[in-house]
Design an enzyme around this catalytic site. Structure first.
Site, PDB file in Angstrom:
ATOM      1  CD  GLU A 157      -2.922  -0.929  -0.148  1.00 22.83           C
ATOM      2  OE1 GLU A 157      -2.861  -1.100  -0.810  1.00 22.83           O
ATOM      3  OE2 GLU A 157      -2.945  -2.584  -0.235  1.00 22.83           O
ATOM      4  N   GLY A 158       1.906   1.157  -0.960  1.00 23.14           N
ATOM      5  CA  GLY A 158       2.659   1.897  -0.643  1.00 23.14           C
ATOM      6  C   GLY A 158       3.874   1.861   0.355  1.00 23.14           C
TER       7      GLY A 158
END
Length: 579
Positions: free
Chosen positions: A433-434
């Site tokens: 998620e990043g």
């Protein structure tokens, strides 16, 4: 894994730290929610997490997922647990009633998510993205898509996925090759390969909804040419839709979660949002997911703390220094080195909980306040807090799990003790998620320097207000932190104007500076809230001890982190060849 939901601390945060029931009275959508209802929700979530999910955690890790004739089979008990989750109405908790939801505040959902991830991270991966997908379709889906697919997400009949990553494109979305060709009836044929897709295939639900980033034929190059499409795994009448699971990843942790390589072969999909505007739509889901991942870090820290605490009470080794009464060997929690580790585990976990719930509460305000100015402020604060929560909480989740394993000594390194699984499971949250490096760049480059510090000034204002309201030494320490933060941002602004790489070198340390400052804010407010507890309450004494420990032992990290930001002004050498 004898995990127990930390209901007492959750109630303290909601009732005393956030004063959530009072805040809800000013949010029309939540005006009927009171503390009694909130605690009932948390007690039921605790029962589900402790009695249904936690017993499956170790067995799910050992068994893992398997691919049979192109379909994924989850570990024994996972599908039954999901049916119980749906029967309990949990997917609908924070969704709007007009789509079949219960309309409860997101902060309650945040507390529930903490419990799910703490008790069984692998299982919770299947449900964790659902609320983000709901928000994405609610914000960007056409009326037809909303009517067709939102009720299934809200009821739990459908589970969504987020399909970004491709083999040649990790964090660099500009390199995506997946394509979508119009079919002439408003739908598109999606073709391409996606990698690392959590829940890409499973046996929990029949319907799986893939939200896929792809390129239309007229797409411009780069990330601005991406579109978002909803691609179900099957069409009406039980017809397949050209989505194939090509393989499962064999992973360090979260082995009960099916991490799939997916192949789309002309799969039929529908546009979500505007053509070439896929990132705007996808980021609604990703921002929700980033808060969820931060709560994973909190869940790991809480689980690690409980395991280390319980083991340290039982394990006897040597005599502790001082005047401890006892036999030839004392429980190791009496030894100073172990007390330092255990106190850090407790204090970090409780501080994270207040900040995670505070972030979720700002999202509630941004969504439900009748005051446009307050909504705008809340949205800005939530946007600033989200990358800090995602990156700092997951860093803490891994580092604290490692410290908890140290409490076990050699036993912690064996599979017979649950702490080794917590450590393995926690590591991925720093990546997906990043990555945490991307979160740090997002915070400093886009959300602090990007608007000339206006948004960050709102956050500093919240900290300064607490520095005025909090009592004694906590107020003084927080005031000093605010002054130094303001000066640090001013220095970064000046230096970035003539040294383009400096803020990128400083971003990681700057995020940690902010995380420590926010923990100081959390404990300063906690000290102020203690007057609302009975004088003889054990919780009041414990919270006071925890606050004292934070300001004495953990706050000095702030000076080191500030020094790291300043040291980043020194250029890094370029490496001409790999080592």
């Amino acid at each position: 894994m004898a995990w127990k939901a930390p209901l007492q601390d959750m109630q303290f945060v909601l009732e005393h730290w956030l004063r959530a029931d009072q805040a809800w009275q000013h949010l029309p959508a939540y005006a009927d929610v009171d503390l009694e209802l909130a605690l009932q929700v948390l007690q039921e979530a605790a029962r589900f997490s402790e009695q249904v999910l936690a017993p499956l955690n170790a067995s799910g890790d050992r068994q893992g997922c398997r691919l049979e004739q192109g379909r994924v089979r989850t570990p024994d008990g996972f599908a039954a647990a999901y049916r119980a989750y749906v029967d309990g109405g949990w997917p609908a908790l924070a969704c709007e009633p007009r789509f079949g939801g219960q309309g409860l505040p997101l902060v309650l959902d945040a507390a529930v998510q903490e419990m799910l991830f703490a008790s069984n991270h692998g299982w919770a991966m299947y449900t964790g993205i659902a609320h983000g997908a709901y928000l994405c379709l609610k914000a960007h889906g056409s009326a037809q898509l909303q009517a067709r697919y939102l009720p299934g997400i809200v009821s739990g009949a459908s589970l969504p996925t987020m399909c970004l990553t491709e083999p040649q494109a990790g964090s660099d979305l500009a390199l995506l090759r997946c394509r979508a060709e119009p079919l002439g009836d408003g739908s598109y044929a999606v073709t391409g390969n996606k990698l690392f897709i959590s829940g890409g295939d499973h046996d929990l639900t029949r319907d799986i909804l893939h939200l896929v980033l792809a390129r239309l034929p007229d797409a411009p190059a780069g990330s601005r040419g991406l579109s978002l499409l909803l691609v179900p795994n099957g069409l009406e009448g039980g017809v397949g839709n050209g989505v194939q699971c090509d393989g499962l990843e064999h992973k360090l942790g979260i082995r009960g979660s099916a991490t799939c390589a997916l192949r789309f072969e002309g799969a039929r999909g529908w546009l979500v949002g505007q053509a070439h505007g896929g990132l705007a739509a996808m980021f609604v889901m990703m921002n929700s997911a980033r808060l969820q991942v931060g709560l994973q870090g909190l869940g790991h820290a809480e689980a690690a703390w409980q395991l280390a605490r319980d083991y340290a009470r039982e394990r006897r080794q040597m005599r502790a220094p001082g005047h401890w009464p006892g036999a030839a060997a004392d429980p190791i929690h009496l030894h100073p080195a172990m007390r330092l580790a255990l106190l850090e585990l407790r204090v970090r976990s409780e501080g994270m909980r207040t900040l995670g719930y505070w972030t979720a509460h700002w999202l509630d305000v941004a969504d439900a306040s009748a005051d446009p100015a307050l909504r705008a402020k809340a949205a800005t604060l939530a946007a600033l807090l989200t990358p800090i929560v995602k990156a700092a909480f997951t860093d803490y989740g891994f580092s604290l799990s490692s410290k908890a394993l140290q409490v076990f000594g050699g036993y912690g390194y064996t599979c017979e003790f649950a702490i080794e699984q917590v450590l393995r499971d926690s590591r991925i949250a720093m990546i997906y998620e990043g990555t945490n490096e991307i979160q740090a760049n997002d915070l400093l480059l886009r959300k602090v320097l990007g608007d000339g510090g206006e948004g960050f000034a709102l956050l500093l204002g919240e900290l300064r207000a607490e520095a005025v309201a909090a009592p004694g030494a906590a107020a003084e320490a927080l005031g000093v932190i605010c002054d130094r933060l303001q000066g640090l941002v001013a220095t970064l602004e000046r230096s970035a104007a003539h040294n383009v790489e400096y803020p990128y070198r400083a971003a990681g340390a700057f995020l940690q500076v902010c995380a420590t400052a926010l923990q100081a804010f959390a404990w300063a407010r906690t000290v102020r809230c203690l007057d609302t507890l009975p004088a003889e309450a054990p919780l009041r004494r414990e919270k006071h001890e925890s606050a004292t420990f934070f300001f004495s032992y953990l706050l000095p990290d702030f000076d080191r982190q500030v020094a790291a930001v300043e040291a980043a002004a020194c250029p890094l050498p370029f490496i001409a060849e790999p080592f």
